[in-house]
Design a protein around this motif. Structure first.
Motif, mmCIF file in Angstrom:
data_model
loop_
_atom_site.group_PDB
_atom_site.id
_atom_site.type_symbol
_atom_site.label_atom_id
_atom_site.label_comp_id
_atom_site.label_asym_id
_atom_site.label_seq_id
_atom_site.Cartn_x
_atom_site.Cartn_y
_atom_site.Cartn_z
ATOM 1 N N GLY A 30 32.858 50.583 47.405
ATOM 2 C CA GLY A 30 32.957 50.383 45.961
ATOM 3 C C GLY A 30 33.736 49.133 45.618
ATOM 4 O O GLY A 30 34.540 48.645 46.408
ATOM 5 N N THR A 31 33.476 48.628 44.416
ATOM 6 C CA THR A 31 34.136 47.423 43.944
ATOM 7 C C THR A 31 35.499 47.763 43.338
ATOM 8 O O THR A 31 35.592 48.675 42.517
ATOM 9 N N PRO A 32 36.547 47.044 43.720
ATOM 10 C CA PRO A 32 37.867 47.328 43.138
ATOM 11 C C PRO A 32 37.874 47.108 41.624
ATOM 12 O O PRO A 32 37.239 46.189 41.114
ATOM 13 N N ASP A 33 38.586 47.962 40.922
ATOM 14 C CA ASP A 33 38.786 47.833 39.485
ATOM 15 C C ASP A 33 40.035 46.984 39.277
ATOM 16 O O ASP A 33 41.152 47.401 39.624
ATOM 17 N N LEU A 34 39.874 45.789 38.710
ATOM 18 C CA LEU A 34 40.992 44.859 38.601
ATOM 19 C C LEU A 34 42.135 45.426 37.777
ATOM 20 O O LEU A 34 43.305 45.321 38.162
ATOM 21 N N SER A 35 41.831 46.039 36.643
ATOM 22 C CA SER A 35 42.906 46.524 35.776
ATOM 23 C C SER A 35 43.706 47.635 36.454
ATOM 24 O O SER A 35 44.942 47.697 36.333
ATOM 25 N N LEU A 36 43.027 48.508 37.190
ATOM 26 C CA LEU A 36 43.732 49.564 37.909
ATOM 27 C C LEU A 36 44.532 48.969 39.070
ATOM 28 O O LEU A 36 45.684 49.383 39.319
ATOM 29 N N PHE A 37 43.963 47.996 39.753
ATOM 30 C CA PHE A 37 44.677 47.306 40.832
ATOM 31 C C PHE A 37 45.957 46.682 40.275
ATOM 32 O O PHE A 37 47.034 46.777 40.874
ATOM 33 N N GLU A 38 45.858 46.053 39.117
ATOM 34 C CA GLU A 38 47.030 45.419 38.503
ATOM 35 C C GLU A 38 48.112 46.444 38.184
ATOM 36 O O GLU A 38 49.305 46.177 38.380
ATOM 37 N N ARG A 39 47.723 47.628 37.721
ATOM 38 C CA ARG A 39 48.717 48.664 37.421
ATOM 39 C C ARG A 39 49.391 49.169 38.693
ATOM 40 O O ARG A 39 50.609 49.356 38.737
ATOM 41 N N HIS A 40 48.582 49.396 39.723
ATOM 42 C CA HIS A 40 49.149 49.828 41.002
ATOM 43 C C HIS A 40 50.106 48.767 41.544
ATOM 44 O O HIS A 40 51.196 49.091 42.046
ATOM 45 N N HIS A 41 49.698 47.507 41.436
ATOM 46 C CA HIS A 41 50.518 46.420 41.959
ATOM 47 C C HIS A 41 51.837 46.316 41.197
ATOM 48 O O HIS A 41 52.900 46.087 41.791
ATOM 49 N N ALA A 42 51.786 46.501 39.890
ATOM 50 C CA ALA A 42 53.010 46.472 39.081
ATOM 51 C C ALA A 42 53.956 47.595 39.488
ATOM 52 O O ALA A 42 55.184 47.402 39.561
ATOM 53 N N ASP A 43 53.421 48.777 39.780
ATOM 54 C CA ASP A 43 54.243 49.896 40.245
ATOM 55 C C ASP A 43 54.892 49.560 41.586
ATOM 56 O O ASP A 43 56.058 49.904 41.835
ATOM 57 N N TYR A 44 54.146 48.908 42.423
ATOM 58 C CA TYR A 44 54.626 48.515 43.750
ATOM 59 C C TYR A 44 55.793 47.534 43.635
ATOM 60 O O TYR A 44 56.857 47.724 44.243
#
Length: 265
Positions: A30-44
């Motif tokens: 599947g193709t990564p969802d950029l907005s969700l990736f950005e939220r996960h990255h911010a949490d990280y």
């Protein structure tokens, strides 16, 4: 014994770019969802900063879809940094992009430069006693030999190990929990590469939880692996679960998303 293999004053991370949808992947799930990736990255990044570390957050690199996975570009040790030479041709430019940022923080920055040498940070596990480097599709014998020569005068012992067949990076299947303890999949631990260390195994079916990071007093692990989480908690670790669904679509995990170090320690 010290704890410099998991206590750090600094980290470097890079925000994901819109081109992340073109990132490399072993299997297309599947193709990564950029907005969700950005939220996960911010949490990280927030979790890293919570430990008191200074986190340098770099802008996205649209020209390099996999640039969010900064760990592959360098090996950061207290004595200095070594710029890697990624084994994926499309990622070679990422290392050059990282070099000036490390030169701002380190007095000494060395580089893997051999034309036939390839090595990525995801194949390198630094413990209190040695540097383990996994031979893989992205890291070859020439890269390992050059790294060994570059760290020799800093007093490090380097040991080559074999990454399991079908596993992208050595640290896909393992991570350091403290100076003498490793989290690993059973398939990797069975190779004997961690003889002399205490090993906590990932739970059956939760092999993807093996890539965590110990960062100061926190163990950051991907969310969604409750049995492995419970094993870590029962062993006394402070665990923080971080969403990783989008990075995982590109074979990425917790360690891939940062460079962690204490320059000059």
């Amino acid at each position: 014994m010290t704890d410099r293999s998991f206590r750090f004053t600094h980290a470097i991370s890079r925000r994901p770019s819109a081109s992340i949808t073109d990132g490399l992947r072993a299997v297309d799930v599947g193709t990564p969802d950029l907005s969700l990736f950005e939220r996960h990255h911010a949490d990280y990044v927030a979790a890293l900063r919570e430990t008191g570390a200074e986190v340098v957050l770099l802008d996205p690199l649209e020209a390099y879809p996999d640039a969010v996975f900064v760990e592959d570009t360098a090996l950061c040790l207290p004595e200095g940094a070594i710029i890697m030479r990624p084994g994926a041709p499309s990622r070679l430019g990422e290392a050059a992009e990282m070099a000036p940022h490390l030169r701002q923080l380190y007095r000494e920055v060395r580089e893997i430069s051999g034309a036939d040498a390839y090595i990525e940070g995801g194949d390198i596990l630094t413990t209190e006693r040695e540097i383990l480097v996994g031979r893989s599709a992205r890291t070859n014998a020439a890269g390992i030999a050059e790294l060994q020569s570059l760290v020799a005068d800093w007093g490090y012992q380097l040991r080559e190990v074999i990454t399991p067949e079908g596993v992208l990076h050595f640290k896909t299947d393992c991570s350091l929990l403290d100076g003498q303890t490793v989290l690993a999949t059973e398939r990797l631990a069975a190779s004997g590469c961690f003889d002399g260390y205490a090993v906590i195994h990932t739970a059956p079916g939760e092999e993807a939880a093996a890539n965590t990071i110990r960062f100061n007093d926190l163990v950051l692990m991907p969310a969604g692996f409750p049995q492995t989480r419970d094993r870590l908690v029962q062993a006394g670790y402070a665990v923080r679960e971080i969403g990783n669904s989008e990075a995982a679509k590109l074979d990425g995990g917790m360690s891939c998303l940062s460079l962690r170090f204490s320059p000059g320690a």
